[in-house]
Design a protein around this motif. Structure first.
Motif, PDB file in Angstrom:
ATOM      1  N   GLU A  78      12.094 -41.097 -20.968  1.00 49.55           N
ATOM      2  CA  GLU A  78      12.293 -39.969 -20.068  1.00 49.55           C
ATOM      3  C   GLU A  78      11.534 -40.188 -18.768  1.00 49.55           C
ATOM      4  OE1 GLU A  78      10.603 -36.437 -21.728  1.00 49.55           O
ATOM      5  OE2 GLU A  78       8.664 -37.374 -22.123  1.00 49.55           O
ATOM      6  N   PHE A  79      11.962 -39.482 -17.755  1.00 51.71           N
ATOM      7  CA  PHE A  79      11.216 -39.352 -16.505  1.00 51.71           C
ATOM      8  C   PHE A  79      11.011 -37.866 -16.246  1.00 51.71           C
ATOM      9  CE2 PHE A  79      13.267 -43.508 -15.394  1.00 51.71           C
ATOM     10  CZ  PHE A  79      12.095 -44.238 -15.275  1.00 51.71           C
ATOM     11  N   ASN A  80       9.836 -37.502 -15.797  1.00 52.84           N
ATOM     12  CA  ASN A  80       9.546 -36.122 -15.424  1.00 52.84           C
ATOM     13  C   ASN A  80       8.871 -36.095 -14.062  1.00 52.84           C
ATOM     14  OD1 ASN A  80      10.415 -34.609 -17.765  1.00 52.84           O
ATOM     15  ND2 ASN A  80       8.694 -35.518 -18.866  1.00 52.84           N
ATOM     16  N   CYS A  81       9.104 -35.037 -13.310  1.00 51.34           N
ATOM     17  CA  CYS A  81       8.406 -34.872 -12.031  1.00 51.34           C
ATOM     18  C   CYS A  81       7.202 -33.952 -12.250  1.00 51.34           C
ATOM     19  CB  CYS A  81       9.333 -34.318 -10.958  1.00 51.34           C
ATOM     20  SG  CYS A  81      10.182 -32.805 -11.407  1.00 51.34           S
ATOM     21  N   ARG A  82       6.498 -34.208 -13.331  1.00 53.63           N
ATOM     22  CA  ARG A  82       5.272 -33.489 -13.695  1.00 53.63           C
ATOM     23  C   ARG A  82       4.491 -34.391 -14.633  1.00 53.63           C
ATOM     24  NH1 ARG A  82       5.813 -32.553 -18.903  1.00 53.63           N
ATOM     25  NH2 ARG A  82       7.849 -32.054 -19.814  1.00 53.63           N
ATOM     26  N   PHE A  83       3.253 -34.036 -14.899  1.00 59.35           N
ATOM     27  CA  PHE A  83       2.469 -34.783 -15.872  1.00 59.35           C
ATOM     28  C   PHE A  83       2.971 -34.503 -17.286  1.00 59.35           C
ATOM     29  CE2 PHE A  83      -0.945 -34.631 -12.538  1.00 59.35           C
ATOM     30  CZ  PHE A  83      -1.068 -36.007 -12.386  1.00 59.35           C
ATOM     31  N   GLY A  84       2.709 -35.438 -18.188  1.00 58.97           N
ATOM     32  CA  GLY A  84       3.071 -35.256 -19.589  1.00 58.97           C
ATOM     33  C   GLY A  84       1.969 -34.531 -20.341  1.00 58.97           C
ATOM     34  N   ASP A  85       2.348 -33.914 -21.445  1.00 55.81           N
ATOM     35  CA  ASP A  85       1.409 -33.155 -22.263  1.00 55.81           C
ATOM     36  C   ASP A  85       1.570 -33.640 -23.698  1.00 55.81           C
ATOM     37  OD1 ASP A  85      -0.152 -31.183 -23.464  1.00 55.81           O
ATOM     38  OD2 ASP A  85       1.379 -29.643 -23.316  1.00 55.81           O
ATOM     39  N   PRO A  86       0.508 -34.124 -24.359  1.00 58.70           N
ATOM     40  CA  PRO A  86      -0.921 -33.984 -24.036  1.00 58.70           C
ATOM     41  C   PRO A  86      -1.544 -35.172 -23.300  1.00 58.70           C
ATOM     42  CG  PRO A  86      -0.706 -34.761 -26.270  1.00 58.70           C
ATOM     43  CD  PRO A  86       0.703 -34.618 -25.742  1.00 58.70           C
ATOM     44  N   GLU A  87      -0.728 -36.086 -22.779  1.00 56.26           N
ATOM     45  CA  GLU A  87      -1.292 -37.240 -22.087  1.00 56.26           C
ATOM     46  C   GLU A  87      -2.172 -36.840 -20.906  1.00 56.26           C
ATOM     47  OE1 GLU A  87       2.875 -38.466 -23.516  1.00 56.26           O
ATOM     48  OE2 GLU A  87       1.840 -36.672 -22.821  1.00 56.26           O
ATOM     49  N   THR A  88      -1.766 -35.787 -20.216  1.00 58.43           N
ATOM     50  CA  THR A  88      -2.533 -35.338 -19.048  1.00 58.43           C
ATOM     51  C   THR A  88      -3.979 -35.017 -19.410  1.00 58.43           C
ATOM     52  OG1 THR A  88      -0.518 -34.318 -18.218  1.00 58.43           O
ATOM     53  CG2 THR A  88      -2.569 -33.691 -17.142  1.00 58.43           C
ATOM     54  N   GLN A  89      -4.170 -34.377 -20.557  1.00 57.95           N
ATOM     55  CA  GLN A  89      -5.510 -33.970 -20.963  1.00 57.95           C
ATOM     56  C   GLN A  89      -6.390 -35.171 -21.290  1.00 57.95           C
ATOM     57  OE1 GLN A  89      -2.611 -32.582 -21.716  1.00 57.95           O
ATOM     58  NE2 GLN A  89      -2.823 -30.560 -22.628  1.00 57.95           N
ATOM     59  N   ALA A  90      -5.760 -36.312 -21.581  1.00 56.68           N
ATOM     60  CA  ALA A  90      -6.525 -37.534 -21.832  1.00 56.68           C
ATOM     61  C   ALA A  90      -6.764 -38.323 -20.551  1.00 56.68           C
ATOM     62  CB  ALA A  90      -5.798 -38.410 -22.852  1.00 56.68           C
ATOM     63  N   VAL A  91      -5.836 -38.250 -19.621  1.00 64.95           N
ATOM     64  CA  VAL A  91      -5.911 -39.074 -18.399  1.00 64.95           C
ATOM     65  C   VAL A  91      -6.796 -38.457 -17.322  1.00 64.95           C
ATOM     66  CG1 VAL A  91      -4.577 -39.973 -16.452  1.00 64.95           C
ATOM     67  CG2 VAL A  91      -3.715 -40.238 -18.776  1.00 64.95           C
ATOM     68  N   LEU A  92      -6.597 -37.184 -17.018  1.00 71.62           N
ATOM     69  CA  LEU A  92      -7.293 -36.599 -15.869  1.00 71.62           C
ATOM     70  C   LEU A  92      -8.816 -36.630 -15.981  1.00 71.62           C
ATOM     71  CD1 LEU A  92      -5.063 -33.603 -14.707  1.00 71.62           C
ATOM     72  CD2 LEU A  92      -5.029 -36.011 -14.031  1.00 71.62           C
ATOM     73  N   PRO A  93      -9.415 -36.444 -17.178  1.00 71.44           N
ATOM     74  CA  PRO A  93     -10.877 -36.537 -17.246  1.00 71.44           C
ATOM     75  C   PRO A  93     -11.420 -37.927 -16.915  1.00 71.44           C
ATOM     76  CG  PRO A  93     -10.043 -35.293 -19.112  1.00 71.44           C
ATOM     77  CD  PRO A  93      -8.855 -35.918 -18.450  1.00 71.44           C
ATOM     78  N   LEU A  94     -10.562 -38.946 -16.881  1.00 72.18           N
ATOM     79  CA  LEU A  94     -11.009 -40.306 -16.559  1.00 72.18           C
ATOM     80  C   LEU A  94     -11.107 -40.550 -15.056  1.00 72.18           C
ATOM     81  CD1 LEU A  94      -8.845 -42.384 -19.083  1.00 72.18           C
ATOM     82  CD2 LEU A  94     -11.181 -41.535 -19.383  1.00 72.18           C
ATOM     83  N   LEU A  95     -10.526 -39.650 -14.267  1.00 70.79           N
ATOM     84  CA  LEU A  95     -10.491 -39.850 -12.827  1.00 70.79           C
ATOM     85  C   LEU A  95     -11.817 -39.458 -12.190  1.00 70.79           C
ATOM     86  CD1 LEU A  95      -6.969 -38.429 -11.883  1.00 70.79           C
ATOM     87  CD2 LEU A  95      -7.585 -40.678 -12.792  1.00 70.79           C
ATOM     88  N   PRO A  96     -12.196 -40.139 -11.105  1.00 69.96           N
ATOM     89  CA  PRO A  96     -13.396 -39.726 -10.361  1.00 69.96           C
ATOM     90  C   PRO A  96     -13.236 -38.300  -9.851  1.00 69.96           C
ATOM     91  CG  PRO A  96     -12.657 -41.904  -9.659  1.00 69.96           C
ATOM     92  CD  PRO A  96     -11.565 -41.339 -10.531  1.00 69.96           C
ATOM     93  N   LYS A  97     -14.357 -37.649  -9.603  1.00 67.56           N
ATOM     94  CA  LYS A  97     -14.329 -36.270  -9.124  1.00 67.56           C
ATOM     95  C   LYS A  97     -13.523 -36.165  -7.836  1.00 67.56           C
ATOM     96  CE  LYS A  97     -17.387 -32.371  -8.059  1.00 67.56           C
ATOM     97  NZ  LYS A  97     -18.795 -31.907  -7.943  1.00 67.56           N
ATOM     98  N   ASN A  98     -12.657 -35.177  -7.775  1.00 71.15           N
ATOM     99  CA  ASN A  98     -11.804 -34.886  -6.611  1.00 71.15           C
ATOM    100  C   ASN A  98     -10.741 -35.952  -6.362  1.00 71.15           C
ATOM    101  OD1 ASN A  98     -13.271 -32.506  -6.002  1.00 71.15           O
ATOM    102  ND2 ASN A  98     -14.778 -33.692  -4.854  1.00 71.15           N
ATOM    103  N   ALA A  99     -10.623 -36.955  -7.252  1.00 69.95           N
ATOM    104  CA  ALA A  99      -9.661 -38.031  -7.012  1.00 69.95           C
ATOM    105  C   ALA A  99      -8.227 -37.518  -6.983  1.00 69.95           C
ATOM    106  CB  ALA A  99      -9.811 -39.111  -8.075  1.00 69.95           C
ATOM    107  N   LEU A 100      -7.884 -36.604  -7.893  1.00 61.91           N
ATOM    108  CA  LEU A 100      -6.509 -36.113  -7.927  1.00 61.91           C
ATOM    109  C   LEU A 100      -6.145 -35.420  -6.619  1.00 61.91           C
ATOM    110  CD1 LEU A 100      -3.929 -35.790  -9.563  1.00 61.91           C
ATOM    111  CD2 LEU A 100      -4.842 -33.646 -10.456  1.00 61.91           C
ATOM    112  N   ASN A 101      -7.063 -34.621  -6.084  1.00 66.34           N
ATOM    113  CA  ASN A 101      -6.811 -33.982  -4.794  1.00 66.34           C
ATOM    114  C   ASN A 101      -6.568 -35.019  -3.709  1.00 66.34           C
ATOM    115  OD1 ASN A 101      -7.157 -31.435  -5.893  1.00 66.34           O
ATOM    116  ND2 ASN A 101      -9.292 -31.273  -5.288  1.00 66.34           N
ATOM    117  N   ASP A 102      -7.376 -36.077  -3.731  1.00 65.21           N
ATOM    118  CA  ASP A 102      -7.225 -37.134  -2.726  1.00 65.21           C
ATOM    119  C   ASP A 102      -5.871 -37.819  -2.850  1.00 65.21           C
ATOM    120  OD1 ASP A 102      -9.781 -36.560  -1.867  1.00 65.21           O
ATOM    121  OD2 ASP A 102     -10.726 -38.190  -2.992  1.00 65.21           O
TER     122      ASP A 102
END
Length: 217
Positions: A78-102
């Motif tokens: 599949e392709f989605n124009c959003r994050f996957g669930d529950p993958e998002t909850q595992a991936v986003l905590p790995l990002l540096p602070k404020n990285a997603l906003n950047d």
């Protein structure tokens, strides 16, 4: 710009048994950016973006690719124009602070090529706590206990999915109720932290897998 790859567990029961669900947990990262498989998956995503641009519909935003890895190579699920669930909850905590906003700002400004590649230094494991009966019929309105204890733990995040507040008490309101994410220096550290946190949360009929991250093949 690609975020760290994650692997989710769709089956309800340990050992990848039981009915299919929306996802009972996930671990990340699971691929090195230098691996052949990562390059194959990136090439597929880039081909999709190139195709949309060639048709006069350039895409800006999140493109989530769900893949099945087979003996014949990766196959698109599949392709989605959003994050996957529950993958998002595992991936986003790995990002540096404020990285997603950047990254979002860079995508809007067409400057993603200037962003530094993401190289996680930690691992994550997410355990989904589900209502009894999920993915079929389940009860709602069941009180959830232990959240205050878990919220005080270090390197643990609790993401609410199917909960509501009723008279100051969190109660269940969905099939997948909570996603408990643990972080650690190794995959096992992350999993043990997530399991310890999940063991401190209680609601009647709850169910979660004990082998998230242990059935990777």
């Amino acid at each position: 710009m690609t975020l760290p790859a994650a692997r989710d567990h769709k089956r309800l029961l340990d050992g990848d048994q039981g009915p299919n669900t929306g996802g009972m947990g996930a671990v990340a990262p699971v691929l090195s950016p230098s691996s052949d498989l990562h390059r194959q998956l990136t090439a597929i995503l880039q081909a999709v973006l190139d195709g949309m641009a060639a048709e006069g519909m350039p895409y800006t935003g999140i493109l989530y690719g769900g893949f099945m890895i087979t003996h014949a190579g990766p196959k698109v699920l599949e392709f989605n124009c959003r994050f996957g669930d529950p993958e998002t909850q595992a991936v986003l905590p790995l990002l540096p602070k404020n990285a997603l906003n950047d990254y979002v700002a860079a995508a809007l400004n067409k400057t993603l090529d200037r962003c530094r590649p993401i190289a996680p230094t930690t691992h994550s494991a997410t355990i989904v706590m589900a209502s009894g009966g999920y993915p079929n019929e389940y009860q709602r309105g069941i009180p959830i206990n232990g959240l205050s204890v878990v919220n005080a733990m270090t390197d643990v995040n609790v993401f609410h999915a199917g909960t509501i507040l009723k008279d100051g008490q969190h109660v269940t309101s969905g099939g997948r109720v909570l996603a408990v994410t643990g972080l650690g220096k190794t995959p096992n550290d992350a999993l043990e932290r997530a399991k310890k946190a999940a063991a401190n949360i209680e609601f009647a009929g709850q169910h979660f897998r004990k082998d998230i991250g242990q059935t990777l093949r």
